[in-house]
Design an enzyme around this catalytic site. Structure first.
Site, PDB file in Angstrom:
ATOM      1  N   GLY A 268       0.819  -1.216   0.000  1.00  0.00           N
ATOM      2  CA  GLY A 268       0.000   0.000   0.000  1.00  0.00           C
ATOM      3  C   GLY A 268       0.848   1.260   0.000  1.00  0.00           C
ATOM      4  O   GLY A 268       0.653   2.147  -0.820  1.00  0.00           O
ATOM      5  N   ALA A 269       1.771   1.325   0.934  1.00  0.00           N
ATOM      6  CA  ALA A 269       2.585   2.532   1.051  1.00  0.00           C
ATOM      7  C   ALA A 269       3.736   2.262   2.002  1.00  0.00           C
ATOM      8  O   ALA A 269       3.781   1.219   2.653  1.00  0.00           O
ATOM      9  CB  ALA A 269       1.753   3.697   1.580  1.00  0.00           C
ATOM     10  N   MET A 270       4.677   3.238   2.079  1.00  0.00           N
ATOM     11  CA  MET A 270       5.869   3.036   2.888  1.00  0.00           C
ATOM     12  C   MET A 270       6.241   4.325   3.613  1.00  0.00           C
ATOM     13  O   MET A 270       6.289   5.392   3.015  1.00  0.00           O
ATOM     14  CB  MET A 270       7.000   2.568   1.967  1.00  0.00           C
ATOM     15  N   GLU A 271       6.536   4.162   4.905  1.00  0.00           N
ATOM     16  CA  GLU A 271       6.696   5.298   5.808  1.00  0.00           C
ATOM     17  C   GLU A 271       8.096   5.898   5.851  1.00  0.00           C
ATOM     18  O   GLU A 271       8.463   6.513   6.858  1.00  0.00           O
ATOM     19  CB  GLU A 271       6.310   4.841   7.225  1.00  0.00           C
ATOM     20  N   ASN A 272       8.895   5.785   4.790  1.00  0.00           N
ATOM     21  CA  ASN A 272      10.257   6.345   4.786  1.00  0.00           C
ATOM     22  C   ASN A 272      10.284   7.725   5.433  1.00  0.00           C
ATOM     23  O   ASN A 272       9.449   8.564   5.152  1.00  0.00           O
ATOM     24  CB  ASN A 272      10.767   6.474   3.352  1.00  0.00           C
ATOM     25  N   GLU A 305       0.797   5.831   7.543  1.00  0.00           N
ATOM     26  CA  GLU A 305       2.214   6.118   7.267  1.00  0.00           C
ATOM     27  C   GLU A 305       2.679   7.306   8.106  1.00  0.00           C
ATOM     28  O   GLU A 305       3.800   7.325   8.604  1.00  0.00           O
ATOM     29  CB  GLU A 305       2.452   6.366   5.777  1.00  0.00           C
ATOM     30  N   HIS A 308       3.436   6.240  11.626  1.00  0.00           N
ATOM     31  CA  HIS A 308       4.706   5.516  11.728  1.00  0.00           C
ATOM     32  C   HIS A 308       5.860   6.445  12.101  1.00  0.00           C
ATOM     33  O   HIS A 308       6.891   5.973  12.588  1.00  0.00           O
ATOM     34  CB  HIS A 308       5.047   4.845  10.395  1.00  0.00           C
ATOM     35  N   GLU A 327       3.815  -2.308  13.308  1.00  0.00           N
ATOM     36  CA  GLU A 327       2.633  -2.431  12.449  1.00  0.00           C
ATOM     37  C   GLU A 327       1.348  -2.610  13.247  1.00  0.00           C
ATOM     38  O   GLU A 327       0.335  -1.971  12.963  1.00  0.00           O
ATOM     39  CB  GLU A 327       2.811  -3.563  11.429  1.00  0.00           C
TER      40      GLU A 327
END
Ligand code: ARG
Ligand code: ZN
Length: 882
Positions: A268-272, A305, A308, A327
């Site tokens: 879905g997405a990434m919290e970089n 995100e 996070h 998570e």
């Protein structure tokens, strides 16, 4: 399975965890992007871990061509280091100093969508969990935290936008049409949070001022054609930022918050840190092209995100076994947020539906694993409903056991104590214990024991003594890692209902909550069997158990239909009213299975439903869910003795009978559609549409002719995607191929330029249950808009077919299984993560009786090919005998 498959696969165990032998305090990257060749120089400030002296430095890398290795400026020679497959070992122990490597690879050919890869007009990264090693040699593990500075160089015309984590320090022009940018992220972070984007992107900018008055620039980067789809994500982000300040006292910590939308993305997405990367499907939204569910998903994922940044980035995971630390907690946080922004009951129903129909199935299948697993071969396979959703249920139970105030004290303690550290689920629970003074040793079994506990409840009433007794017995079936389960600590939120509603609770031997009305309490089960005695109960009550789904368990209480109807009508807990409606539907499906063909619905149930629909005392969105018969997957779990197609047929009968019996009420709801009402996405408008469309779909299911006209009219005149798509779905349910084909074609012509809408169009068709389902599916894979390299498109056809098209996937010839197996093997060659997910429906073979044998054969056929680690782990576990 071939020998080479099992040789490649190495199992990693939690019990083997050791601190790293070196730390990397600083990471200076220089990424030079050219067509088909990216060169990466990495300067790493290495420091020996003083707890483990004299060890060698072993870095991880995958698919890298190594050009040079230097130590403190001195070039290292052949035997100073060894590259062996995916590791680079420096052959003598190091003191503190700078290690420099230069490598190259080809992002254009990286189809795994992990590491640095190309998606349409941009280069982007996905490093969680272990993608950073595809960019450079590194200690690619979350307990190694480093300050990153990143210089990116690329062609200015091709890649005018150059982004990485943190703050932009400098940027400038270079010779030959090239340019560069240098970013520094002041916060230490593990490599999985690294991100880089280079491409031709448009930016929608906004701003937020934090509670302490610090300005934050918000920037959403998309392909220019999608600039009209950014507003909802930006609004959601601002709401999430304000919410986290108010609810958790957490503020954003950088000057910039960037989101990039990428079309080819595995998750879905990434919290970089400071630079989130999103699947377009989880960030772009516009009423014309996005459904209400889509809007809610964007809001939830943007918030997820963002949250996070604290639960994951500032406080991160020591090792990947602790994945649920970030998570589970973050899913809990985003669920609270969505509940606050929309309808809390609806959010709960949606989450519980997902848990019961999909997570429970995972817990019951061959890939069942604990929320904190003991071992893995490929960590990507553990981004699961168990780690995410069941993990969130664990946090929810803790929050409810502590109460809002104490839970907040616990999270304050957690964030302040562990800020800047990589910690474990035990540390999280320790914070809960510290704030509450409670002992959660037993509670922690929720992290270590896999499987869904089953709680069987029985009751007895003594009318002379006015005593009511509830007896609870808990058990949990064996799962691959644990055969014998110890009792769980299970909170049971409950009340008792008399003929006229809630009864006051009194008890001799248990402390009941001292809520003002004293009609609700939370019991805590800790033993295999427990009895709870209520006194002064003046009539035989109906127990309302596990209100709000207070624990992720299967509850077995032998409710009569009359008792369920009492719950449906009178429970003060709206969630349990819905839950009762689902139980009533299970009874109806069971009856249909036992008494074909002379099957009729219970008049009492219908009367109760009519009452509820007419009084409209329940919010429309909840009503819509009350009208939905549980999924085949959930029903099959509840009624495992029946064949899946018999369950499907019985469910169809119930749905149709329900629609025909409620035709007049449903028709009046379906007629509520009005193309002239301006579109809004607030909870009320969403609920109205949900009810109106649920009614339309039920009528279509039952082939009610008048609904076909309603659907056609709505399809043509809808001013938003929710209504239009629901109408199209309804039209496809009617047995009128010409109308269906025409509507599908019209829809495609209207929306072919919108990739996300075309995905919906693919999904809708993959779900159509007909004899020609496979032929249609095969044709869709040949459609010019379909691409095997795009996970959203693959999921739209393949996952939907395998998970939702019951008659197509389970068709008697087994052709559905063969088709899926062929697809999985083909996808695995390019994108192992995706392949390992697509195969899921086949892994559940054991619950399908005689059909299961055919499914197992297809799994075995997959396992006989050379496979990725990802797919090997899944098929190997699924084929293991019980
Ligand atoms: N951390 C991301 C999220 O939940 C998901 C990343 C998944 N990555 C993966 N390789 N499975 O927000
Ligand atoms: Zn997450």
């Amino acid at each position: 399975m071939t020998a080479s498959n099992s040789e490649k696969a190495q199992t990693i165990y939690l019990k083997d965890y050791r601190e790293p032998s070196y730390w990397i305090d600083q990471t200076e990257l220089d990424v030079n992007i050219r067509p088909n060749l990216t060169r990466v120089k990495a300067r790493l400030r290495i420091r020996p871990n003083k707890n483990l002296t004299g060890e060698l430095l072993v870095l991880a890398g995958e698919g890298l061509t190594t050009h040079s290795v230097t130590w403190n400026g001195q070039s290292l020679e052949q035997n100073d280091y060894i590259i062996d497959g995916d590791s680079l070992t420096i052959t003598s122990p190091l003191s503190e100093g700078w290690l420099e490597t230069e490598v190259s690879f080809n992002p254009e050919e990286n189809t795994s969508l992990e590491g640095l890869y190309r998606s349409r007009t941009m280069y982007c990264t996905q490093c969680e969990a272990q993608g950073f090693r595809k960019i450079t040699w590194y200690l690619d593990r979350p307990d190694v935290m480093s300050v990153f500075s990143t210089r990116i160089e690329a062609d200015k015309a091709q890649c005018p936008v150059l982004l990485s984590n943190g703050n932009l320090l400098e940027a400038g022009e270079l010779d030959a049409g090239r340019h560069f940018a240098r970013w520094v992220d002041p916060f230490k972070k593990p490599s999985y949070l690294f991100a880089l984007v280079a491409g031709d992107l448009a930016c929608k900018a906004d701003a937020f001022t934090t509670v302490s008055g610090r300005p934050v620039a918000i920037e959403v980067y998309v392909e220019p054609k999608d600039l009209d789809k950014c507003d909802h994500a930006i609004d959601s982000l601002k709401r999430a930022m304000a919410w986290d300040e108010a609810r958790y006292g957490l503020e954003y910590d950088l000057d910039r918050y960037m989101i990039v939308a990428v079309d080819d993305f595995n998750m879905g997405a990434m919290e970089n840190k400071g630079l989130n990367i999103f699947n377009t499907s989880c960030v772009l939204a516009n009423p014309k092209t996005t459904t209400d569910l889509g809007f809610q998903r964007v809001e939830a994922v943007v918030a997820h995100e963002y949250f996070h940044n604290w639960s994951g980035n500032r406080v991160t995971c020591r090792d990947w076994f602790q994945l649920s630390l970030k998570e589970g907690f973050t899913v809990y946080r985003d669920a609270q947020f969505s509940a606050d922004m929309n309808s809390a009951t609806v959010k709960r129903i949606e989450d519980v539906n997902l848990l019961r129909s999909a997570q429970f199935a995972e817990d019951a299948g061959p890939l069942a694993h604990a929320v904190r697993p003991e071992s893995f071969i490929e960590i990507s396979n553990f981004y699961t409903l168990t780690v995410y959703e069941k993990g969130a249920e664990i946090v929810r139970m803790l929050a409810n056991l502590l109460g809002a105030e104490t839970f907040r004290a616990a999270t304050d303690y957690y964030f302040s104590t562990y800020d800047g550290q990589a910690v474990t689920c035990d540390d999280f629970v320790a914070a809960m214990e510290k704030a509450s003074g409670r002992d959660f040793t037993q509670f922690k079994r929720w992290y270590s024991q896999a499987g869904t506990p089953e709680v069987t409840v029985s009751d007895s009433y003594d009318p002379d003594a006015n005593i009511y007794t509830l007896s609870f017995t808990q058990s949990c079936r064996a799962t691959p890692e644990t055969v014998e389960k110890l009792p769980f600590h299970i909170p049971v939120a409950m009340g008792l209902l008399g003929e006229a509603g809630s009864l006051k609770l009194q008890s001799k031997d248990i402390a009941l909550s001292d809520e003002a009305d004293n009609t609700h309490t939370v019991l805590e089960l800790t033993e295999a069997t427990q009895h709870v005695v209520f006194t002064n109960v003046l009539e035989k009550p109906v127990p309302s158990l596990f209100r709000g789904f207070s624990a992720p368990v299967n509850v077995r209480f032998n409710y009569s239909e009359a008792q369920l109807i009492r719950l449906l009508k009178l429970d003060s807990d709206e969630f349990n009213r819905w839950s009762a409606s689902q139980e009533l539907a299970v009874i109806a499906v069971t009856t249909a299975l036992q008494e074909p063909p002379a099957f009729t619905l219970s008049p009492q149930w219908l009367e109760a439903l009519r009452d509820i629909l007419e009084q409209q005392m329940i919010e429309p969105a909840v009503l819509a869910y009350m009208l939905q018969v549980p999924s085949v997957s959930y029903l099959h779990d509840r009624l495992p003795q029946y064949d899946v197609l018999d369950i499907y047929a019985a469910r169809e009968k119930v749905v149709k009978a329900l629609a025909l019996n409620l035709e007049s009420q449903l028709t009046s709801f379906a007629r509520c559609f009005d193309a002239n009402v301006a579109y809004k996405v607030d909870a009320e408008a969403v609920g109205q549409r949900a009810l109106c469309n649920a009614a339309l779909l039920l009528l279509a299911h039952a082939q009610v002719r008048s609904a076909s006209e309603l659907a056609l009219e709505q399809f043509k005149s809808a001013n938003n995607m929710t209504d239009q798509l629901a109408a199209l779905k309804a039209l496809l349910l009617f047995d009128e191929p010409a109308i269906s084909a025409e509507a599908l074609e019209a829809f495609y012509q209207q929306w072919h330029h919108e990739a996300l809408v075309v995905n919906q169009w693919f999904s809708l068709q993959a779900a159509v249950e007909s004899d020609s389902a496979l032929t249609r599916l095969e044709a869709l894979t040949q459609h010019p808009d379909f691409q095997w390299s795009n996970p959203n498109k693959v999921r739209a056809l393949v996952s939907v077919f395998g998970n939702q098209n019951v008659t197509g996937f389970h068709c008697a010839s087994g052709a559905g299984y063969t088709w899926l197996a062929d697809v999985v093997v083909k996808v695995d060659k390019n994108n192992p993560q995706l392949a390992a997910r697509l195969v899921t429906p086949l892994t559940r073979w054991a619950k399908y009786g005689r059909r299961g044998e055919r499914m197992r054969q297809e799994l075995a056929r997959i396992a006989a090919q050379p496979l990725s680690k990802d797919l090997f782990e899944v098929t190997d576990k699924a084929l293991k005998p019980d």
